[in-house]
Design a protein around this motif. Structure first.
Motif, short mmCIF file in Angstrom:
data_model
loop_
_atom_site.label_atom_id
_atom_site.label_comp_id
_atom_site.label_asym_id
_atom_site.label_seq_id
_atom_site.Cartn_x
_atom_site.Cartn_y
_atom_site.Cartn_z
N MET A 99 40.36 -45.72 7.33
CA MET A 99 41.82 -45.72 7.39
C MET A 99 42.40 -44.52 6.66
O MET A 99 43.48 -44.01 7.03
N LYS A 100 41.72 -44.06 5.59
CA LYS A 100 42.18 -42.85 4.91
C LYS A 100 42.02 -41.63 5.80
O LYS A 100 42.88 -40.75 5.85
N LYS A 101 40.89 -41.58 6.52
CA LYS A 101 40.60 -40.42 7.36
C LYS A 101 41.42 -40.40 8.64
O LYS A 101 41.91 -39.36 9.08
N TYR A 102 41.55 -41.57 9.26
CA TYR A 102 42.14 -41.64 10.60
C TYR A 102 43.35 -42.57 10.58
O TYR A 102 43.22 -43.80 10.65
N ASP B 75 49.50 -47.85 4.86
CA ASP B 75 49.79 -46.43 4.79
C ASP B 75 48.94 -45.81 3.68
O ASP B 75 48.19 -46.51 2.98
N GLU B 76 49.05 -44.51 3.51
CA GLU B 76 48.21 -43.80 2.54
C GLU B 76 48.35 -44.36 1.13
O GLU B 76 47.37 -44.48 0.39
N GLN B 77 49.57 -44.73 0.77
CA GLN B 77 49.82 -45.17 -0.60
C GLN B 77 49.22 -46.55 -0.89
O GLN B 77 48.52 -46.74 -1.89
N ASN B 78 49.48 -47.54 -0.01
CA ASN B 78 48.94 -48.87 -0.34
C ASN B 78 47.44 -48.96 -0.11
O ASN B 78 46.76 -49.78 -0.73
N ILE B 79 46.87 -48.08 0.73
CA ILE B 79 45.41 -48.00 0.83
C ILE B 79 44.82 -47.50 -0.49
O ILE B 79 43.81 -48.01 -0.98
N ALA B 80 45.49 -46.51 -1.10
CA ALA B 80 45.04 -45.99 -2.40
C ALA B 80 45.14 -47.05 -3.48
O ALA B 80 44.28 -47.14 -4.38
N ILE B 81 46.18 -47.90 -3.42
CA ILE B 81 46.34 -48.97 -4.41
C ILE B 81 45.17 -49.94 -4.33
O ILE B 81 44.60 -50.36 -5.36
N VAL B 82 44.74 -50.30 -3.10
CA VAL B 82 43.60 -51.21 -2.94
C VAL B 82 42.32 -50.57 -3.44
O VAL B 82 41.52 -51.20 -4.15
N GLU B 83 42.12 -49.30 -3.09
CA GLU B 83 40.92 -48.60 -3.54
C GLU B 83 40.86 -48.52 -5.06
O GLU B 83 39.81 -48.72 -5.67
N TYR C 6 32.39 -38.25 0.40
CA TYR C 6 32.33 -37.39 -0.77
C TYR C 6 33.33 -36.23 -0.67
O TYR C 6 33.05 -35.13 -1.13
N GLN C 7 34.49 -36.49 -0.06
CA GLN C 7 35.47 -35.42 0.14
C GLN C 7 36.34 -35.16 -1.10
O GLN C 7 37.03 -34.14 -1.16
N GLN C 8 36.31 -36.06 -2.09
CA GLN C 8 37.15 -35.85 -3.26
C GLN C 8 36.76 -34.56 -3.98
O GLN C 8 35.62 -34.12 -3.95
N LYS C 9 37.73 -33.99 -4.69
CA LYS C 9 37.54 -32.70 -5.35
C LYS C 9 36.37 -32.73 -6.33
O LYS C 9 35.61 -31.75 -6.44
N TYR C 10 36.23 -33.83 -7.06
CA TYR C 10 35.16 -33.90 -8.06
C TYR C 10 33.79 -33.70 -7.42
O TYR C 10 32.98 -32.90 -7.89
N PHE C 11 33.53 -34.42 -6.33
CA PHE C 11 32.22 -34.35 -5.70
C PHE C 11 32.00 -33.00 -5.02
O PHE C 11 30.88 -32.48 -5.01
N GLN C 12 33.06 -32.41 -4.49
CA GLN C 12 32.95 -31.08 -3.90
C GLN C 12 32.59 -30.04 -4.96
O GLN C 12 31.94 -29.05 -4.67
N ALA C 13 33.03 -30.29 -6.21
CA ALA C 13 32.69 -29.37 -7.31
C ALA C 13 31.28 -29.60 -7.82
O ALA C 13 30.57 -28.64 -8.20
N ILE C 14 30.82 -30.85 -7.83
CA ILE C 14 29.54 -31.19 -8.43
C ILE C 14 28.36 -30.81 -7.53
O ILE C 14 27.33 -30.29 -8.00
N PHE C 15 28.46 -31.06 -6.24
CA PHE C 15 27.31 -30.88 -5.34
C PHE C 15 26.72 -29.48 -5.37
O PHE C 15 25.50 -29.32 -5.41
N PRO C 16 27.53 -28.40 -5.32
CA PRO C 16 26.92 -27.07 -5.40
C PRO C 16 26.15 -26.84 -6.69
O PRO C 16 25.13 -26.14 -6.70
N LYS C 17 26.63 -27.44 -7.79
CA LYS C 17 25.93 -27.29 -9.07
C LYS C 17 24.58 -28.01 -9.04
O LYS C 17 23.58 -27.50 -9.57
N VAL C 18 24.56 -29.20 -8.43
CA VAL C 18 23.30 -29.96 -8.33
C VAL C 18 22.30 -29.19 -7.47
O VAL C 18 21.12 -29.06 -7.84
N ILE C 19 22.76 -28.68 -6.35
CA ILE C 19 21.86 -27.96 -5.44
C ILE C 19 21.29 -26.71 -6.10
O ILE C 19 20.09 -26.42 -6.01
N ARG C 20 22.14 -25.96 -6.79
CA ARG C 20 21.63 -24.76 -7.47
C ARG C 20 20.60 -25.13 -8.53
O ARG C 20 19.57 -24.47 -8.68
N LEU C 21 20.89 -26.19 -9.29
CA LEU C 21 19.95 -26.61 -10.32
C LEU C 21 18.61 -27.00 -9.70
O LEU C 21 17.55 -26.64 -10.22
#
Length: 383
Positions: A95-98, A107-115, A279-294
């Motif tokens: 529902m967040k994606k589509y 809507d986007e807001q009450n979906i975020a509240i449930v999450e 894994y589209q959130q900013k945190y995971f997008q930042a972490i994955f390249p670091k894990v792969i390089r390591l």
């Protein structure tokens, strides 16, 4: 091949001690849910954290109940199993994606509240199941809630030894450099590393987290803004952590306990289990390249208490970067420590590294048993 003996021989081979030169050799530990369980039996295994009796989740608030009712669940008396939890998170993700598949009153807001409510429930459940390791403001250290057992002392001794087998005092990183990648939300590895550091030191000063917090609310010590390659090791949480919060100004690490209302308003950055991980959130997008390089830069990979489940498809793909090609695995070693029998461990690894076991390819060494027993055997061989 004897796993503890072979690991100890690699430590002796790559340690900077007693040598004029010792090129940097990265040893990366990949820690699954079995690692904190091996540290303290009170820690839950993964599925236990995502199962809720009706009385556990229903008093939390109205958002989750209303969401389930809207999606035609029989809410009264409903126990949320791990499979149902994954299904709920999957629906939220879709529902967040589509927007087109959202119910007419979502809507986007009450979906975020449930999450957010789901994340707050997980934090609360964990607090009720497992020990917490708060920072003692007087000692400025993570403190364990009970006296350490012999097994825990052994694990602490092993990591202390590994952290002493590296050197950067000559402006050139040398020796064994241990790093830590974990799928766990909790602070077990932080508490261990902090207690390996000196009495006036904090693990944060020499540990890179893949993101740099603007604020660190866990004592007087603060995380280093920009690390020096001569001294730094990594601690990367691929599923997020209970202490990682996103604010309008950036990320902060806050290990202090929060009430349920605060958690619902701003939950920590954690990945919820789902039939399709998002894994589209900013945190995971930042972490994955670091894990792969390591992983690319590591020679030894130690997998502890992680069953390599099929649903963790992206994490399995990331692990594959340790030796993507046959040639990448030459002179690299995977140590797998788990309660599963050796044949099961080999089968799991072969599904990621299809070339493992072939001549001049990746070497895989299984070990069936507790991590503390493996650590004790390694220390004996190092002695």
């Amino acid at each position: 091949m004897d796993s503890p003996r072979t690991f100890a021989s690699l430590i002796n081979q790559h340690s900077f001690k007693g040598k004029k030169t010792a090129p940097l050799c990265n040893f990366s530990f990949f820690l699954g849910a079995g690692f904190p369980k091996s540290w303290d039996e009170r820690f839950p295994l993964e599925n236990q954290l995502f199962e809720f009796k009706y009385k556990e989740w229903n008093p939390s608030g109205q958002a989750l109940e209303q969401f389930l009712t809207l999606n035609n669940y029989q809410v009264h008396g409903l126990d949320i199993t791990c499979e149902l939890f994954k299904d709920i998170v999957y629906q939220i993700g879709m529902m967040k994606k589509y927007a087109v598949v959202r119910s007419r009153y979502l809507d986007e807001q009450n979906i975020a509240i449930v999450e957010n409510e789901l994340k707050a429930l997980i934090v609360e459940k964990f607090k009720n199941m497992a020990p917490s390791y708060p920072v003692n403001p007087d000692l400025d250290k993570f403190c364990f809630d009970t006296q350490l057992s012999d097994d825990q002392q052994t694990i602490l001794q092993l990591f202390s030894r590994l952290l002493r087998d590296a050197d950067g005092s000559e402006s050139l990183p040398e020796g064994v450099r241990p790093h830590f990648i974990t799928t766990n939300y909790d602070a077990t590895i932080e508490a261990i590393l902090d207690n390996c550091a000196g009495p006036d030191e904090s693990f944060l000063r020499h540990t890179y987290r893949g993101i740099t917090p603007r604020q660190c609310c866990c004592g007087k010590n603060r995380a280093t803004a920009i690390h020096d390659h001569g001294f730094v090791n990594n601690l990367l949480k691929v599923n997020g952590g209970f202490e990682i919060y996103e604010t309008p100004l950036g990320y902060e690490f806050d290990y202090r306990e929060k009430d349920f209302r605060s958690l619902k308003l701003n939950p920590p950055q954690i990945m919820l289990p789902s039939h399709e991980q998002d894994y589209q959130q900013k945190y995971f997008q930042a972490i994955f390249p670091k894990v792969i390089r390591l992983l690319h830069e590591s020679t030894v990979l130690v997998i502890v208490g992680y069953s390599l489940p099929e649903e963790d498809a992206l994490v399995r793909l990331i692990l594959k970067q340790f030796a993507e090609d046959r040639s990448d695995g030459y002179n690299k070693v995977v140590f797998y420590i788990d309660l599963a029998i050796d044949d099961t461990q080999i089968h799991r690894i072969n599904k990621i590294f299809h070339h493992s076991g072939e001549r001049r390819c990746l070497t895989v060494i299984p070990y069936t048993g507790k991590f503390s027993a493996w650590a004790r055997a390694v220390l004996e061989h190092l002695s």
